[in-house]
Motif scaffolding. Structure first.
Motif, short mmCIF file in Angstrom:
data_model
loop_
_atom_site.label_atom_id
_atom_site.label_comp_id
_atom_site.label_asym_id
_atom_site.label_seq_id
_atom_site.Cartn_x
_atom_site.Cartn_y
_atom_site.Cartn_z
N ALA A 181 53.58 28.56 30.29
CA ALA A 181 52.30 29.12 30.74
C ALA A 181 52.51 30.55 31.21
CB ALA A 181 51.71 28.27 31.86
N HIS A 182 51.40 31.28 31.30
CA HIS A 182 51.43 32.65 31.77
C HIS A 182 50.66 32.76 33.09
CE1 HIS A 182 52.26 33.20 27.45
NE2 HIS A 182 52.93 34.28 27.83
N ASN A 183 51.05 33.74 33.88
CA ASN A 183 50.32 34.09 35.09
C ASN A 183 50.24 35.61 35.13
OD1 ASN A 183 49.16 34.23 37.69
ND2 ASN A 183 51.20 34.32 38.65
N ASN A 184 49.15 36.14 34.60
CA ASN A 184 48.98 37.59 34.53
C ASN A 184 48.42 38.15 35.83
OD1 ASN A 184 49.81 37.73 31.79
ND2 ASN A 184 47.77 37.06 31.14
N PHE A 185 49.01 39.24 36.31
CA PHE A 185 48.56 39.87 37.55
C PHE A 185 47.41 40.83 37.27
CE2 PHE A 185 53.19 39.27 38.76
CZ PHE A 185 52.93 38.12 39.49
N LEU A 186 46.44 40.84 38.19
CA LEU A 186 45.30 41.75 38.10
C LEU A 186 45.48 42.98 38.98
CD1 LEU A 186 42.44 39.08 38.26
CD2 LEU A 186 43.39 40.20 36.22
N SER A 187 46.64 43.06 39.65
CA SER A 187 46.94 44.16 40.57
C SER A 187 45.93 44.23 41.72
CB SER A 187 46.99 45.50 39.82
OG SER A 187 47.99 45.47 38.82
N LYS A 188 45.45 43.05 42.15
CA LYS A 188 44.57 42.95 43.31
C LYS A 188 45.11 41.83 44.21
CE LYS A 188 40.28 44.58 41.19
NZ LYS A 188 38.83 44.27 40.95
N LEU A 189 45.45 42.20 45.44
CA LEU A 189 46.08 41.22 46.32
C LEU A 189 45.20 40.01 46.58
CD1 LEU A 189 47.73 43.55 49.01
CD2 LEU A 189 48.85 42.33 47.14
N GLU A 190 43.86 40.22 46.63
CA GLU A 190 42.98 39.10 46.95
C GLU A 190 42.81 38.14 45.78
OE1 GLU A 190 40.06 42.37 45.59
OE2 GLU A 190 42.02 42.20 46.55
N LEU A 191 43.21 38.55 44.57
CA LEU A 191 43.03 37.71 43.39
C LEU A 191 44.35 37.24 42.78
CD1 LEU A 191 40.15 39.64 41.56
CD2 LEU A 191 39.95 37.63 43.03
N ASP A 192 45.42 38.01 42.95
CA ASP A 192 46.70 37.64 42.34
C ASP A 192 47.34 36.46 43.07
OD1 ASP A 192 46.65 39.50 40.33
OD2 ASP A 192 47.68 41.04 41.48
N LYS A 193 47.99 35.60 42.31
CA LYS A 193 48.76 34.50 42.87
C LYS A 193 50.18 34.57 42.32
CE LYS A 193 46.52 32.93 39.05
NZ LYS A 193 45.39 33.59 38.41
#
Length: 352
Positions: free
Chosen positions: A92-104
């Motif tokens: 699986a992938h976990n792509n970062f959005l470069s937003k602390l409130e949304l990234d896991k």
């Protein structure tokens, strides 16, 4: 035999019978709402499944840091924990959005909510949507219900029923109607009145005390709605200040009037405080009458105003703390950057 007689005598009371009948009506409405389709259930492909998984391994080779922001993503190996794919390990992938409130960020051993696509019985794609929180949320909800019933007894059960009814009305009626473009103020006010009646009559009972609290709450909600309409123009508040508003528009709902939805949210959010005040004052006045049946209307009215002033005083501080707590980091940012107070008061977020 004594237990049966006590039970029979309890339900022989007209007020008790009214409360039980009203509770049964609300229960039936809850069942109907639960099975009521919203019309938005089939927006995702039917071959997409969601299930719990355990992260087995994590590859951070594609993750880079720019200060405190993560860029790139993680490659994960996850073991599925639900049927029909128990024990199956997927990539699986976990792509970062470069937003602390949304990234896991996942680590080996974490439990995740896995989105998987299935075709011909085989998994063709997998994604780690977020950390798996459902189990902890159910435990918290169970403790909430348990302590409420232990302390409140029959009234606690009524409160749980009102809690369930409120959640179902919000999810099955309010949200779908707003998404379909119905007038936000009219829809929200109508549903709020329905919720107010259900909550107050469940908690206070179907009696004069409940009726007084209901009428007081509805009048308060109407005044709140009117004030929101009057001051929305001078304050020039745009409904887009609310989180995810722009995302909602770009998701195919560009016909929505965000400002009207924002105004509807004002008296929806205040309805709890208004109901609390109405119940507090009507209950206090009821107790005065019970302990002194010969109290005059004038004396009763005076007592009601005294209770109201005391409750309003504490409620004002409660609201200040609630709003300050919700926007604590924003206030810290203003002070940390030395933003002058007049500039703060002119910001759309603060005005909203």
């Amino acid at each position: 035999m004594k237990t049966w007689l006590a039970f029979k005598n309890y339900f022989a009371n007209d007020a008790t019978r009214r409360d039980v009948i009203f509770s049964l009506v609300v229960i039936v409405l809850c069942v109907v709402l639960y099975f009521l389709p919203t019309g938005f259930e089939d927006r995702l492909p039917r071959n997409n499944l969601k299930m719990e998984g355990r992260i087995v391994s994590v590859d951070n080779s594609q993750t880079t840091h720019h200060g405190i922001i993560r860029v790139g993503g993680q490659f994960l190996e996850g073991e599925l924990l639900e049927e029909p794919f128990v024990g199956k390990v997927v990539s699986a992938h976990n792509n970062f959005l470069s937003k602390l409130e949304l990234d896991k960020v996942f680590e080996p051993g974490d439990h995740a909510l896995m989105n998987i696509a299935v075709q011909s019985g085989e998994i063709t794609w997998a994604n780690a949507a977020d950390h798996y929180r459902l189990r902890a949320e159910w435990v918290l909800l169970g403790l909430f219900v348990l302590f409420l019933i232990i302390y409140g007894g029959f009234t606690g059960c009524q409160a749980v029923l009102s809690f369930i009814f409120t959640g179902l009305c919000m999810w099955k009626l309010l949200i779908p109607l707003l998404l379909r473009g119905y007038e936000p103020l009219a829809v929200t006010f109508g549903i709020t009145v329905v919720l107010t009646s259900a909550i107050i009559f469940l908690v206070a009972g179907v009696n004069r005390k409940g009726l007084v609290a209901f009428l007081g709450a509805v009048i308060g909600l109407g005044l709140t709605c009117g004030l929101a309409l009057v001051f929305a123009g001078p304050l020039k508040v745009n409904g887009a200040v609310r989180p995810f508003s722009e995302t909602l528009l770009f998701s195919g709902f560009d016909y929505l009037n965000l400002t009207r939805i924002f105004l509807a949210g004002i008296f929806l959010a205040s309805s709890g405080a208004v109901m609390d005040l109405a119940i507090d004052i009507s209950s206090a006045m009821r107790e005065v009458v019970v302990h002194n049946p010969f109290v005059s209307r004038r004396a009763l009215l005076t007592s009601g105003f005294k209770v109201g002033r005391a409750v309003i005083g504490s409620m004002t501080t409660t609201l200040v703390l609630a709003y300050s707590g919700g926007y604590l980091t924003m206030l810290m940012l203003f002070m940390g950057q030395g933003v002058p107070n007049p500039n703060i008061l002119h910001l759309s977020y603060v005005s909203a």
